[in-house]
Scaffold this active site. Structure first.
Site, PDB file in Angstrom:
ATOM      1  N   LYS A 134       0.862  -1.182   0.000  1.00 48.60           N
ATOM      2  CA  LYS A 134       0.000   0.000   0.000  1.00 48.60           C
ATOM      3  C   LYS A 134       0.894   1.227   0.000  1.00 48.60           C
ATOM      4  CE  LYS A 134      -2.282   1.408   3.669  1.00 48.60           C
ATOM      5  NZ  LYS A 134      -3.394   1.697   4.604  1.00 48.60           N
TER       6      LYS A 134
HETATM    7  C1  5RP Z   1      -2.625   4.943   8.639  1.00 42.90           C
HETATM    8  C2  5RP Z   1      -2.799   3.988   7.530  1.00 42.90           C
HETATM    9  C3  5RP Z   1      -4.063   4.042   6.786  1.00 42.90           C
HETATM   10  O1  5RP Z   1      -4.549   2.718   6.653  1.00 42.90           O
HETATM   11  C4  5RP Z   1      -3.770   4.560   5.378  1.00 42.90           C
HETATM   12  O2  5RP Z   1      -3.141   5.793   5.447  1.00 42.90           O
HETATM   13  C5  5RP Z   1      -5.056   4.652   4.556  1.00 42.90           C
HETATM   14  O3  5RP Z   1      -5.867   5.599   5.114  1.00 42.90           O
HETATM   15  P1  5RP Z   1      -6.077   7.024   4.393  1.00 42.90           P
HETATM   16  O4  5RP Z   1      -6.812   6.775   3.101  1.00 42.90           O
HETATM   17  O5  5RP Z   1      -6.878   7.812   5.402  1.00 42.90           O
HETATM   18  O6  5RP Z   1      -4.702   7.591   4.149  1.00 42.90           O
HETATM   19  O7  5RP Z   1      -1.947   3.173   7.202  1.00 42.90           O
HETATM   20  O8  5RP Z   1      -1.322   4.851   9.099  1.00 42.90           O
END
Ligand code: 5RP
Length: 275
Positions: free
Chosen positions: A172
């Site tokens: 991610k």
């Molecule tokens: C926080 C995370 C969140 O899962 C990730 O950032 C996704 O959330 P957003 O779309 O709000 O950024 O890893 O540390």
């Protein structure tokens, strides 16, 4: 890949489209009661039918999601820091045994490439992949971006490739100019985090750009649960990810749905008064 591991990945990345809309609600593990997520059950419940998977901590899973919920879980298993201290100083906070007990479809851990504790987080990932492979549990690596890091293709490309090299099954990361290059250099599926709340149309544009630059989907949090109409927003995101709509079509869908959703939140007393 072992059958079980492949099966769990297909719980998250849907075989019929090869894509995913994950709902990220794990923010509290380091930033406490996040705006829009102060009452997790109240926020998450209405969104569940439209999420392909849910990313959250064991604490919120146990307290705020019914065990009969039909939703694959991506369990946040790294942490140990807060916004009050150095965020890269993460360890593994949840065991693979606990992830199995909670019937997780995957586990998620942050790496902080370039951060003060870079090495520790990368070794955390490596050890988690060892355990994940042992039990057929996929590992999703989150490329957390340290405060001093430029969120550009060079940096994100480096972080995503390192995660894949160390064995992450899904990565991610954040969208950036030249995201195609990031995707090209990463041999495992990429999902895009939404990042800070931005206007809905811009978030839909971000989703569209990510999908059409090589991401297999999104793992979005704030741009859904901080929207004025979260259900309308996740439906619009889904239309781009799974139905290949344009940004304008998705934004029209959002606008066509949001008024009814917002109206439903108005207390009956106020609705009567406004008649
Ligand atoms: C926080 C995370 C969140 O899962 C990730 O950032 C996704 O959330 P957003 O779309 O709000 O950024 O890893 O540390």
């Amino acid at each position: 890949m072992d059958w079980g591991l492949k099966n769990r990945i297909s719980n998250i990345i849907k075989p019929n489209t090869g894509r995913t809309v994950m709902l990220a609600v794990d923010h509290g593990y380091f930033q406490g009661p996040t705006t829009g997520l102060r009452e997790p059950r109240k926020t998450i419940q209405p969104l569940l039918p439209y999420a392909d998977a849910l990313m959250l901590t064991r604490g919120i899973l146990r307290t705020s999601i019914d065990a009969d919920a039909d939703i694959p879980v991506v369990l946040r298993v790294s942490g140990g820091t807060s916004i009050l201290k150095e965020l890269s100083n993460e360890g593994v906070t949840t065991s693979m045994e606990e992830a199995i007990r909670l019937n997780a479809s995957a586990v998620a851990l942050s790496i902080f490439v370039g951060g003060e504790y870079e090495r520790r987080t990368l070794l955390n990932l490596s050890k988690l992949v060892d355990a994940g492979e042992r039990y057929g549990i996929p590992v999703l690596a989150v490329t957390a971006v340290g405060k001093d890091m430029a969120r550009d293709a060079r940096y994100l490309g480096l972080a995503c490739r390192i995660a894949a090299e160390l064995g992450a099954h899904i990565v991610k990361t954040y969208f950036c100019e030249g995201f195609e290059k990031v995707a090209e250099g990463c041999p495992v599926p990429l999902v895009m985090a939404g990042g800070k709340k931005i206007p809905e149309k811009e978030a839909l544009q971000l989703t569209y750009n990510a999908i059409h630059s090589g991401a297999v989907g999104v793992d979005m949090g704030r741009n859904i649960f901080q929207s004025e109409a979260p259900v309308s927003m996740i439906k619009a995101v889904r239309s781009i990810v799974h139905e290949n709509t344009t940004v304008n079509e998705a934004y029209e869908l959002f606008n066509s749905l949001k008024n009814e959703e917002v109206q439903q939140k108005v207390p009956a007393s106020k609705q009567a008064a406004s008649v």
